[in-house]
Design a protein around this motif. Structure first.
Motif, PDB file in Angstrom:
ATOM      1  N   TYR A 158       0.611  -1.265   0.022  1.00  8.14           N
ATOM      2  CA  TYR A 158       0.083   0.019  -0.092  1.00  8.14           C
ATOM      3  C   TYR A 158       0.928   1.281   0.061  1.00  8.14           C
ATOM      4  N   LEU A 159       0.666   2.084  -0.967  1.00  7.78           N
ATOM      5  CA  LEU A 159       1.452   3.483  -1.129  1.00  7.78           C
ATOM      6  C   LEU A 159       0.620   4.267  -0.423  1.00  7.78           C
ATOM      7  N   THR A 160       0.983   5.074   0.787  1.00 12.21           N
ATOM      8  CA  THR A 160       0.320   6.243   1.241  1.00 12.21           C
ATOM      9  C   THR A 160       0.821   7.472   0.780  1.00 12.21           C
ATOM     10  N   MET A 161      -0.121   8.290  -0.007  1.00 10.94           N
ATOM     11  CA  MET A 161       0.066   9.396  -0.527  1.00 10.94           C
ATOM     12  C   MET A 161      -0.374  10.512   0.280  1.00 10.94           C
ATOM     13  N   VAL A 183      -1.356  -0.927  -4.289  1.00 13.38           N
ATOM     14  CA  VAL A 183      -2.555  -0.345  -4.355  1.00 13.38           C
ATOM     15  C   VAL A 183      -2.103   1.198  -3.507  1.00 13.38           C
ATOM     16  N   ILE A 184      -3.032   1.966  -3.687  1.00  9.65           N
ATOM     17  CA  ILE A 184      -2.670   3.655  -3.180  1.00  9.65           C
ATOM     18  C   ILE A 184      -3.750   3.967  -2.268  1.00  9.65           C
ATOM     19  N   GLY A 185      -3.586   4.619  -1.416  1.00 16.23           N
ATOM     20  CA  GLY A 185      -4.452   5.419  -0.424  1.00 16.23           C
ATOM     21  C   GLY A 185      -3.743   6.568   0.292  1.00 16.23           C
ATOM     22  N   MET A 186      -4.680   7.203   1.211  1.00 22.47           N
ATOM     23  CA  MET A 186      -4.068   8.400   1.928  1.00 22.47           C
ATOM     24  C   MET A 186      -4.103   8.541   3.608  1.00 22.47           C
ATOM     25  N   THR A 187      -4.357   7.151   4.203  1.00 19.21           N
ATOM     26  CA  THR A 187      -4.532   6.977   5.656  1.00 19.21           C
ATOM     27  C   THR A 187      -3.722   6.150   6.300  1.00 19.21           C
TER      28      THR A 187
END
Length: 290
Positions: A158-161, A183-187
């Motif tokens: 998971y890449l956190t942006m 996958v990519i998410g923000m949290t």
């Protein structure tokens, strides 16, 4: 070692948990400020459970304004032992399709505007984070998700942006290709780092809502698409949570991955040199070693 208490952090689309016996919303004060919202507590199938909507009811916090330190401290303060994060994500893999659940086992942290540690000047500590999620808890979440009828991927990076904007096409291609993210998410960060510092087992279940912006046949991600997919997955997420008490042992035992002992030998500052004010703030998350 005491009783298991499950803490669920709900992401976009999951703002409440039904079926708790003795359900009650209560404020929790922490030295790091107020959590995202009041915390819902009760018992689910006899097991103590706490629920916190990460963005607050009504979705008032952006990914960058979420009070991550207060959220994790509040869970530790009320006795949570196992933290399950449920969140939305974009996918970099064709086989991880919208509607799928991904149990994350690795995280790349690309955030830059968030405080990511409880420790600092006056009390320095370095915890291990080679495996940022708890393998035991992640396996339980995968089983619960499958039993809930979800199509589950048992591992993923998971890449956190930082957000709140979605990725550019160039970023999406880079993360997918050279960086090897799934996958990519923000949290997920700094949530996972703070949970480790608080010696809590932590797992994150990412619900795929879109293909980010790399997929030639799906176009750029937009909020309407995210919300539509989240709506379809909400019941599966609730069923996942409902199945957790039957899979987690009620009598707490030592974590086989040592999540609950993460601060052993982690604090480097000599007792005589520690800042008393910071040590006082750390009472809930690090009192065992301080």
């Amino acid at each position: 070692m005491g009783q298991t208490m499950i803490g669920v952090i709900g992401g976009s689309g999951l703002y409440n948990i039904d079926g708790l016996d003795g359900a009650r919303w209560s404020p929790v004060e922490t030295p790091w400020g107020a959590p995202s919202d009041e915390i819902l507590t009760g018992r689910l199938h006899g097991t103590p459970m706490a629920f916190l909507p990460r963005h607050g009811r009504g979705h008032v916090h952006s990914p960058s304004s979420i009070p991550y330190r207060a959220n994790i401290d509040a869970f530790k303060r009320i006795g949570v032992t196992d933290v399950i994060s449920v969140s939305a994500c974009g996918s970099f893999r064709a086989e991880m399709a919208p509607g799928d659940f991904v149990v994350v086992d690795q995280i790349i942290d690309r955030t830059f505007a968030r405080t990511n540690s409880y420790f600092g000047h006056g009390c320095v500590a370095h915890v291990g984070l080679a495996n940022p999620t708890c393998g035991r808890l992640g396996g339980i979440c995968a089983t619960a998700a499958r039993e809930a009828g979800a199509h589950v991927h048992g591992s993923g990076t998971y890449l956190t942006m930082e957000g709140p904007q979605f990725s550019t096409l160039a970023e999406s291609r880079m993360y997918r290709g050279h960086w090897g993210a799934d996958v990519i998410g923000m949290t997920a960060m700094p949530e996972a780092k703070l949970a480790r510092e608080a010696e809590l087992c932590y797992a994150t279940v990412a619900m795929v809502t879109d293909y980010d912006s790399w997929h030639p046949d799906h176009g750029a991600v937009d909020v309407a698409q995210v919300i539509a997919t989240l709506g379809a997955n909400t019941e599966k997420a609730r069923s996942l949570v409902d199945g957790l008490p039957g899979l987690l042992t009620r009598d707490r035992t030592a974590c086989p991955h040592a999540c609950d002992r993460a601060l052993d030998n982690a604090v480097l500052t000599a007792p005589s040199a520690r800042d008393p004010e910071l040590v006082s703030q750390l009472a809930a998350v690090a009192g065992r070693v301080l």
